[in-house]
Design a protein around this motif. Sequence first.
Motif, PDB file in Angstrom:
ATOM      1  N   GLU A  56     -13.786  -3.533   0.501  1.00  0.00           N
ATOM      2  CA  GLU A  56     -14.178  -2.801  -0.711  1.00  0.00           C
ATOM      3  C   GLU A  56     -15.694  -2.773  -0.872  1.00  0.00           C
ATOM      4  OE1 GLU A  56     -13.645  -4.257  -4.905  1.00  0.00           O
ATOM      5  OE2 GLU A  56     -12.369  -2.471  -4.980  1.00  0.00           O
ATOM      6  N   ARG A  57     -16.326  -3.889  -0.558  1.00  0.00           N
ATOM      7  CA  ARG A  57     -17.782  -3.960  -0.676  1.00  0.00           C
ATOM      8  C   ARG A  57     -18.438  -2.914   0.234  1.00  0.00           C
ATOM      9  NH1 ARG A  57     -20.210  -9.900   0.178  1.00  0.00           N
ATOM     10  NH2 ARG A  57     -20.003 -10.337  -2.028  1.00  0.00           N
TER      11      ARG A  57
ATOM     12  N   LEU B  64      -9.210  -2.992  -6.149  1.00  0.00           N
ATOM     13  CA  LEU B  64      -8.339  -4.018  -5.589  1.00  0.00           C
ATOM     14  C   LEU B  64      -7.273  -4.436  -6.584  1.00  0.00           C
ATOM     15  CD1 LEU B  64     -10.856  -6.530  -3.933  1.00  0.00           C
ATOM     16  CD2 LEU B  64      -9.592  -4.684  -2.830  1.00  0.00           C
TER      17      LEU B  64
ATOM     18  N   ILE C 129     -11.297   2.731  -1.522  1.00  0.00           N
ATOM     19  CA  ILE C 129     -10.039   2.007  -1.330  1.00  0.00           C
ATOM     20  C   ILE C 129     -10.217   1.065  -0.146  1.00  0.00           C
ATOM     21  CG2 ILE C 129      -7.581   2.145  -0.809  1.00  0.00           C
ATOM     22  CD1 ILE C 129      -7.539   4.936  -1.968  1.00  0.00           C
ATOM     23  N   SER C 130      -9.958  -0.196  -0.366  1.00  0.00           N
ATOM     24  CA  SER C 130     -10.071  -1.141   0.742  1.00  0.00           C
ATOM     25  C   SER C 130      -8.718  -1.359   1.399  1.00  0.00           C
ATOM     26  CB  SER C 130     -10.610  -2.482   0.253  1.00  0.00           C
ATOM     27  OG  SER C 130     -10.650  -3.388   1.340  1.00  0.00           O
ATOM     28  N   PHE C 131      -8.728  -1.383   2.714  1.00  0.00           N
ATOM     29  CA  PHE C 131      -7.539  -1.772   3.469  1.00  0.00           C
ATOM     30  C   PHE C 131      -7.752  -3.111   4.167  1.00  0.00           C
ATOM     31  CE2 PHE C 131      -6.754   2.673   2.798  1.00  0.00           C
ATOM     32  CZ  PHE C 131      -5.388   2.749   2.628  1.00  0.00           C
TER      33      PHE C 131
ATOM     34  N   GLU D 228      -5.007 -18.482  10.172  1.00  0.00           N
ATOM     35  CA  GLU D 228      -5.155 -18.172   8.747  1.00  0.00           C
ATOM     36  C   GLU D 228      -3.843 -18.336   7.989  1.00  0.00           C
ATOM     37  OE1 GLU D 228      -6.063 -14.062   7.695  1.00  0.00           O
ATOM     38  OE2 GLU D 228      -5.687 -13.426   9.739  1.00  0.00           O
TER      39      GLU D 228
ATOM     40  N   THR E  97     -11.743 -14.430  -5.103  1.00  0.00           N
ATOM     41  CA  THR E  97     -10.407 -13.980  -4.672  1.00  0.00           C
ATOM     42  C   THR E  97      -9.555 -15.182  -4.254  1.00  0.00           C
ATOM     43  OG1 THR E  97      -9.218 -12.426  -3.237  1.00  0.00           O
ATOM     44  CG2 THR E  97     -11.101 -13.578  -2.263  1.00  0.00           C
ATOM     45  N   GLU E  98      -8.332 -14.874  -3.802  1.00  0.00           N
ATOM     46  CA  GLU E  98      -7.401 -15.879  -3.283  1.00  0.00           C
ATOM     47  C   GLU E  98      -7.140 -17.021  -4.263  1.00  0.00           C
ATOM     48  OE1 GLU E  98      -9.512 -16.710   0.328  1.00  0.00           O
ATOM     49  OE2 GLU E  98      -8.602 -15.040   1.370  1.00  0.00           O
TER      50      GLU E  98
ATOM     51  N   LYS F 244     -17.874   0.521  -1.196  1.00  0.00           N
ATOM     52  CA  LYS F 244     -18.742   0.733  -2.359  1.00  0.00           C
ATOM     53  C   LYS F 244     -20.200   0.915  -1.958  1.00  0.00           C
ATOM     54  CE  LYS F 244     -15.959  -0.699  -6.118  1.00  0.00           C
ATOM     55  NZ  LYS F 244     -15.655  -1.606  -7.216  1.00  0.00           N
TER      56      LYS F 244
ATOM     57  N   PHE G 267       0.833  -1.215   0.000  1.00  0.00           N
ATOM     58  CA  PHE G 267       0.000   0.000   0.000  1.00  0.00           C
ATOM     59  C   PHE G 267       0.862   1.259   0.000  1.00  0.00           C
ATOM     60  CE2 PHE G 267      -4.376  -1.487   0.951  1.00  0.00           C
ATOM     61  CZ  PHE G 267      -4.114  -2.836   1.153  1.00  0.00           C
TER      62      PHE G 267
ATOM     63  N   GLU H 208      -8.304  -5.947   6.559  1.00  0.00           N
ATOM     64  CA  GLU H 208      -8.078  -5.959   8.007  1.00  0.00           C
ATOM     65  C   GLU H 208      -6.701  -5.402   8.353  1.00  0.00           C
ATOM     66  OE1 GLU H 208      -7.832 -10.649   7.932  1.00  0.00           O
ATOM     67  OE2 GLU H 208      -6.792  -9.950   9.718  1.00  0.00           O
TER      68      GLU H 208
ATOM     69  N   THR I 244     -10.060 -14.495   6.238  1.00  0.00           N
ATOM     70  CA  THR I 244      -8.762 -14.396   5.569  1.00  0.00           C
ATOM     71  C   THR I 244      -8.535 -12.985   5.031  1.00  0.00           C
ATOM     72  OG1 THR I 244      -9.755 -15.265   3.547  1.00  0.00           O
ATOM     73  CG2 THR I 244      -8.701 -16.836   5.008  1.00  0.00           C
ATOM     74  N   ARG I 245      -7.267 -12.650   4.882  1.00  0.00           N
ATOM     75  CA  ARG I 245      -6.902 -11.263   4.600  1.00  0.00           C
ATOM     76  C   ARG I 245      -7.370 -10.776   3.238  1.00  0.00           C
ATOM     77  NH1 ARG I 245      -3.322  -8.895   8.126  1.00  0.00           N
ATOM     78  NH2 ARG I 245      -2.915 -10.278   9.883  1.00  0.00           N
ATOM     79  N   GLU I 246      -7.175 -11.568   2.215  1.00  0.00           N
ATOM     80  CA  GLU I 246      -7.600 -11.103   0.891  1.00  0.00           C
ATOM     81  C   GLU I 246      -9.123 -11.109   0.783  1.00  0.00           C
ATOM     82  OE1 GLU I 246      -6.170  -9.641  -1.502  1.00  0.00           O
ATOM     83  OE2 GLU I 246      -4.017 -10.006  -1.337  1.00  0.00           O
ATOM     84  N   TYR I 247      -9.771 -12.052   1.437  1.00  0.00           N
ATOM     85  CA  TYR I 247     -11.230 -12.021   1.441  1.00  0.00           C
ATOM     86  C   TYR I 247     -11.712 -10.751   2.149  1.00  0.00           C
ATOM     87  CZ  TYR I 247     -16.059 -13.488   1.600  1.00  0.00           C
ATOM     88  OH  TYR I 247     -17.411 -13.529   1.436  1.00  0.00           O
ATOM     89  N   ASN I 248     -11.015 -10.393   3.221  1.00  0.00           N
ATOM     90  CA  ASN I 248     -11.384  -9.171   3.935  1.00  0.00           C
ATOM     91  C   ASN I 248     -11.090  -7.911   3.126  1.00  0.00           C
ATOM     92  OD1 ASN I 248     -12.548 -10.324   6.169  1.00  0.00           O
ATOM     93  ND2 ASN I 248     -10.626 -10.467   7.309  1.00  0.00           N
ATOM     94  N   MET I 249     -10.098  -8.000   2.241  1.00  0.00           N
ATOM     95  CA  MET I 249      -9.892  -6.883   1.302  1.00  0.00           C
ATOM     96  C   MET I 249     -11.142  -6.692   0.451  1.00  0.00           C
ATOM     97  SD  MET I 249      -6.998  -5.235   1.382  1.00  0.00           S
ATOM     98  CE  MET I 249      -6.794  -4.600  -0.289  1.00  0.00           C
ATOM     99  N   ALA I 250     -11.686  -7.806  -0.014  1.00  0.00           N
ATOM    100  CA  ALA I 250     -12.901  -7.737  -0.826  1.00  0.00           C
ATOM    101  C   ALA I 250     -14.076  -7.207  -0.013  1.00  0.00           C
ATOM    102  CB  ALA I 250     -13.212  -9.117  -1.405  1.00  0.00           C
ATOM    103  N   LEU I 251     -14.148  -7.668   1.236  1.00  0.00           N
ATOM    104  CA  LEU I 251     -15.245  -7.225   2.108  1.00  0.00           C
ATOM    105  C   LEU I 251     -15.126  -5.725   2.402  1.00  0.00           C
ATOM    106  CD1 LEU I 251     -17.663  -8.410   3.593  1.00  0.00           C
ATOM    107  CD2 LEU I 251     -16.140  -9.005   5.483  1.00  0.00           C
TER     108      LEU I 251
END
Lengths: 435, 171
Positions: free
Chosen positions: B118-119, A248, B141-143, A382, A294-295, B122, A222, B145, B109-116
């Motif tokens: 962003e959701r 993303l 912009i998603s950060f 995780e 994702t992932e 949005k 970032f 977790e 999980t971290r990348e899933y939380n990136m998507a969350l």
Amino acid sequence: MKKVFHLWIVSCVLLLSSVVSAESDLAIEITQGIDEPTPVAIVPFAWSGSSALKENIAQIVSADLGRTGLFSMMDPTTMLSFPTQQDQIYYRDWRLSKTEFLVIGRQIPAEGTQIKVEFELYDVLKEQRLLSERVSGTQDNLRDIAHYISDMIYQKLTGIRGAFSTRIVYVTAQQYGEGKVSYRLKMADSDGARPITIRQQSEPLMSPAWARDGSKLAYVSFESGRPAIYIQYLATGKREKVQSFRGLNGAPAWSPDGNKLAIVLSKDGNPEVYVLDLRSRSLARITHHYGIDTEPSWSPDGQSIIFTSDRGGQPQIYRLQLATRQLERVTYEGNYNSRGRLTHDGRFLAMVHRGDDNVFRIAVQDLKTGRLDTLTDTYLDESPTIAPNGSIILYATQKGVKGVLGGVTLDGNVRFILPATSGDVREPAWSPYLQ
Amino acid sequence: MRASNVTKAVALALSVAWVAGCSTSGTSERTGSTAGTDTGSTQGVSQNGGVSSSSMDDVANLQTVFYFDFDQSVVKANGFADLEKHAAYLAANPSAQVILEGHADERGTREYNMALGERRAKAVSRFLQVNGVSGTQVESISFGEEKPAVLGHSDSSWSQNRRVELKYVSR
């Protein structure tokens, strides 16, 4: 029925006290073991030099083998003798102490800081020598020599290539001052020793992924204020930013041939998996759904990609065949299965799994039988990453209020943690075999 | 400006329905609370009816952090009033721009939380846009977790971390 015992590996503690390292992040402690591992004794190696050695090879080898859960390692203080040559071995004594395999060795000084290490592996019951080898190195890479010896012994005893001479990378986050965080990408030996920082910044770093040739990493940074994917070459430290888009830019995963990156972009409105060809720079979208996709992670043969999607209402793992675009849901047990990683034979899928108790744990699904086993009993587990020989899964978990790395054998029989001494440790990524 | 108030109320109601509809598509847990949010939205609109549409008001004292339920990306009713004022300001000031930073709690999980994350960002972005804000004024912009507001592994920490932070980059 399974007997739980606590075995604290003292070797690392001793090492830490004898070698004051600037970055001693991790020390192994085994928290659970199994009933009947094979008893092995690694006798302290002889040293004919004048000055003290920086590392204790026998201790490192012993800790390596002990972590796999396949072996119970004999405490040197209970050994009746310390043979360093074949003619000093009294097999009867070792049989009495129930040792099945014995390793002895000698460290011989050579020119300058050079050192020669000779080691031998014996079958105590058959009174037979199984291995005899000489390794050369310097006083500064005794740990490399030790891991090499561990690999040789492991392969001889199990028939499986050892993965001790590999590395791990992981991310740490350390708070300093008012709300400031230092994010670091670190690389260490497979046992957590010798950590070095390969990237440090004040904005988050995440999702490190090894290229299959071990020469470079991809990760998400970032540093520009927005998530972007970078490739970093380990030998030179040189970095390059992968073409980035609005929204993303995440979850990079290298194809087995190293020519492609599967990535996640939301440029088309919501997170989708794309494949970026690193040579032609062409981008192909491979998922099409309004939910979260994702992932991604490649199958070892490069023919399919597994990914997490909530298209069914909750996160589950799917597999897409790249040639036919055939899509198949892989996980059904549990209400949250994500970030799947396949073993290198493609047989087992490690994942983050949440069952009826709503706790996030590491689980493994046998793709042949469909059986799912939960391997960990901690919470907030995780980022599972699998050793290249499939022997151990490293993952991120919590100990107290801190993120630490945990390890578990694929059968769930042995668990250990690598306690963090500085910062919050997360997102381990295990390297492929290194040359 | 009464007419504009009515228009806004309709737009707000639409936005609530839209945001809720879009956001529930992928989430499974606590559908009950989604329904609860819908009920709350009606109150939000009626409360808002009493607020004058002085869109040029200073936005400095408005709420800029909006919280979300676990695994949800539905904008909660208690944020409607201030979000509407942000929207009014942005609509009246086309050169003003905001960044919506979406965040998730540490579970999952971290990348899933990136998507969350962003959701969630949005969902707020849609809320603003339905209320007259141009898409070019808003960036999500998603950060994930990665930047918790509060450390700790308790429900109270998590509830403070599931959030969207609205930040003006220019006024």
